[in-house]
Design a protein around this motif. Structure first.
Motif, PDB file in Angstrom:
ATOM      1  N   GLU A   1     -14.048   2.789  57.452  1.00  0.00           N
ATOM      2  CA  GLU A   1     -13.133   2.117  58.265  1.00  0.00           C
ATOM      3  C   GLU A   1     -11.635   2.561  57.768  1.00  0.00           C
ATOM      4  O   GLU A   1     -10.599   2.622  58.590  1.00  0.00           O
ATOM      5  CB  GLU A   1     -13.213   0.482  57.780  1.00  0.00           C
TER       6      GLU A   1
ATOM      7  N   LYS B   1     -18.749 -10.966  61.335  1.00  0.00           N
ATOM      8  CA  LYS B   1     -17.551 -11.702  61.800  1.00  0.00           C
ATOM      9  C   LYS B   1     -16.805 -12.300  60.582  1.00  0.00           C
ATOM     10  O   LYS B   1     -15.614 -12.947  60.780  1.00  0.00           O
ATOM     11  CB  LYS B   1     -17.666 -12.557  62.860  1.00  0.00           C
TER      12      LYS B   1
ATOM     13  N   PRO C   1      -8.072 -13.557  57.435  1.00  0.00           N
ATOM     14  CA  PRO C   1      -8.439 -13.359  58.694  1.00  0.00           C
ATOM     15  C   PRO C   1      -8.379 -14.502  59.789  1.00  0.00           C
ATOM     16  O   PRO C   1      -8.301 -14.509  60.816  1.00  0.00           O
ATOM     17  CB  PRO C   1      -9.884 -12.767  58.451  1.00  0.00           C
TER      18      PRO C   1
ATOM     19  N   THR D   1      -4.602 -14.993  60.415  1.00  0.00           N
ATOM     20  CA  THR D   1      -4.216 -13.828  61.229  1.00  0.00           C
ATOM     21  C   THR D   1      -4.899 -13.577  62.442  1.00  0.00           C
ATOM     22  O   THR D   1      -4.270 -12.983  63.459  1.00  0.00           O
ATOM     23  CB  THR D   1      -3.819 -12.578  60.532  1.00  0.00           C
ATOM     24  N   GLY D   2      -6.243 -14.101  62.705  1.00  0.00           N
ATOM     25  CA  GLY D   2      -7.092 -13.701  63.739  1.00  0.00           C
ATOM     26  C   GLY D   2      -7.441 -12.225  63.784  1.00  0.00           C
ATOM     27  O   GLY D   2      -7.981 -11.642  64.824  1.00  0.00           O
ATOM     28  N   SER D   3      -7.459 -11.511  62.696  1.00  0.00           N
ATOM     29  CA  SER D   3      -7.716 -10.105  62.638  1.00  0.00           C
ATOM     30  C   SER D   3      -9.080 -10.014  62.437  1.00  0.00           C
ATOM     31  O   SER D   3      -9.833 -10.836  61.446  1.00  0.00           O
ATOM     32  CB  SER D   3      -6.893  -9.407  61.743  1.00  0.00           C
ATOM     33  N   PRO D   4      -9.892  -9.026  62.753  1.00  0.00           N
ATOM     34  CA  PRO D   4     -11.463  -8.965  62.341  1.00  0.00           C
ATOM     35  C   PRO D   4     -11.637  -8.796  60.784  1.00  0.00           C
ATOM     36  O   PRO D   4     -10.763  -7.730  60.362  1.00  0.00           O
ATOM     37  CB  PRO D   4     -11.917  -7.561  63.290  1.00  0.00           C
ATOM     38  N   VAL D   5     -12.723  -9.000  60.288  1.00  0.00           N
ATOM     39  CA  VAL D   5     -12.859  -8.797  58.877  1.00  0.00           C
ATOM     40  C   VAL D   5     -13.216  -7.459  58.782  1.00  0.00           C
ATOM     41  O   VAL D   5     -12.916  -6.667  57.847  1.00  0.00           O
ATOM     42  CB  VAL D   5     -13.941  -9.919  58.267  1.00  0.00           C
TER      43      VAL D   5
ATOM     44  N   LYS E   1     -13.229  -4.155  60.930  1.00  0.00           N
ATOM     45  CA  LYS E   1     -12.581  -3.640  62.314  1.00  0.00           C
ATOM     46  C   LYS E   1     -13.602  -2.579  62.885  1.00  0.00           C
ATOM     47  O   LYS E   1     -13.326  -2.201  64.056  1.00  0.00           O
ATOM     48  CB  LYS E   1     -11.592  -2.629  61.685  1.00  0.00           C
TER      49      LYS E   1
END
Length: 358
Positions: free
Chosen positions: A188, A203, A224, A227-231, A233
């Motif tokens: 990643e 997730k 996460p 922020t709503g960001s994926p753990v 990616k």
């Protein structure tokens, strides 16, 4: 006629033998259908234990597919099919539990050896042990006469990893759950366009063992969530079928749940080979005695490097198509040879019924 009961794997009502079961992903229940079919040929009646109990039939033997509490039935012998290591299922390393059985089926070379000095082997010496291998199901897309997607064409992803987000259940340096996460994180950070992650549970952050591990897991969920960001990616979701994903990928990170346990070889390396995907393997210490070395990439050849995943990436990203095809051909040749026979569903069924018939 002998009558046998099956104990474990969540559902009863003979669901284990049902090809239409929702649990039959990638046809994973085929080995048990093969077991039932072979039992019928040998005049052995086989059902899940609840079916026998509902019909008022007392079994002559029970086969435990999971390490569940032993059900005492007069005149009934109990056998454990010991699929997992004690790292994942701690009770599989408990001699008091194992000594309740009339016999244990296992891949574990330490337990199978009459001369092993292993503590568990010594403490369960009086219990008969029977050799078996993890059974492997040939996918419907596998072709005996042809390699699936030969070469680089139709293989868009350089490297893939298919696994569930889990952790070992005991502290042990041999576990490889956390090593998978290291591989994911390296790709990643350094080669995100060349890597994809599939499986259950990604997730959320890496699952961890123990009170401190659970606390760290909860803390890692905060950012996460906010922020709503994926753990992770690279996460692409749950694979519809493993074969479909592997058939579109050149290489796969293919680590067992644990390393350096003689005999512990699961379906992971075979799932890759079926689809013409080259496995990057770590697990069984003498894997080349079971699967020819020219079929897979041995990750141990890179671990002495200061940055093993960079060294691995350099190797696979720089591989010529001709070399890749050599790996594919070797894997296919192995799968259609007699060397693969011990890892089939039929061999599994035969290994289970042989001691019962004796």
């Amino acid at each position: 006629m002998l009558v046998g009961g099956i104990v474990g794997w969540e559902e009863g009502r003979d669901d284990l033998f049902n090809p239409s079961s929702p649990r039959n992903r990638d046809d994973c229940l085929e080995p048990f259908r093969a077991l039932k079919a072979l039992a019928q040929q040998k005049n052995i009646q086989l059902h899940t234990l609840d079916v026998l109990q509902q019909q008022g039939i007392q079994p002559d033997f029970n086969l435990y597919l999971e390490s569940l509490p032993v059900i005492s039935i007069a005149g009934c012998k109990n056998y454990l099919i010991r699929f997992e290591t004690e790292l994942t299922v701690p009770i599989n390393g408990d001699p008091d539990y194992l000594n309740q059985f009339n016999g244990i089926y296992t891949w574990d070379q330490e337990l199978l050896s009459n001369h092993s000095q292993n503590g568990l082997a010594q403490q369960t010496k009086a219990i008969p042990k029977f050799a078996m291998r993890y059974p492997n199901v040939l996918p419907s897309g596998f072709q005996v006469n042809a390699i699936v997607n030969p070469g680089f064409a139709n293989r868009q992803t350089l490297c893939v990893l298919i696994a569930s987000n889990r952790h070992a259940n005991v502290i042990d340096q041999r576990e490889l759950y956390s090593e998978r996460v290291k591989a994911i994180r390296w790709f990643e950070r350094n080669a995100p366009k060349d890597f994809a992650l599939y499986g259950n549970g990604w997730k959320v952050p890496q699952k961890r063992l123990g009170t401190l591990g659970k606390l760290q897991y909860r803390l890692e969920k905060i950012i996460p969530f906010i922020t709503g960001s994926p753990v992770f990616k690279s996460y692409q979701g749950v694979a519809q079928t493993k074969f479909e994903i592997y058939a579109k990928s050149k290489f796969s990170i293919c680590f067992e749940n644990a390393r350096d346990i003689p005999g512990y070889v699961t379906e992971k390396i075979f799932d890759c080979l079926f689809a013409g995907c080259v496995p990057i393997y770590w697990g069984e210490p003498a894997i080349e005695n079971m699967v020819p070395k020219d079929c897979f990439i041995d990750f141990r050849e890179f671990i002495s490097d200061p940055d093993p995943y960079r060294a691995l990436y350099s190797y696979i990203s720089g591989m010529s198509e001709a070399r890749f095809k050599q790996y594919q051909q070797a894997g296919h040749d192995f799968l259609i040879s007699s060397q693969f026979a011990p890892f089939t569903s039929q061999a599994f069924a035969e290994s289970i019924l042989r001691p019962i018939e004796a």
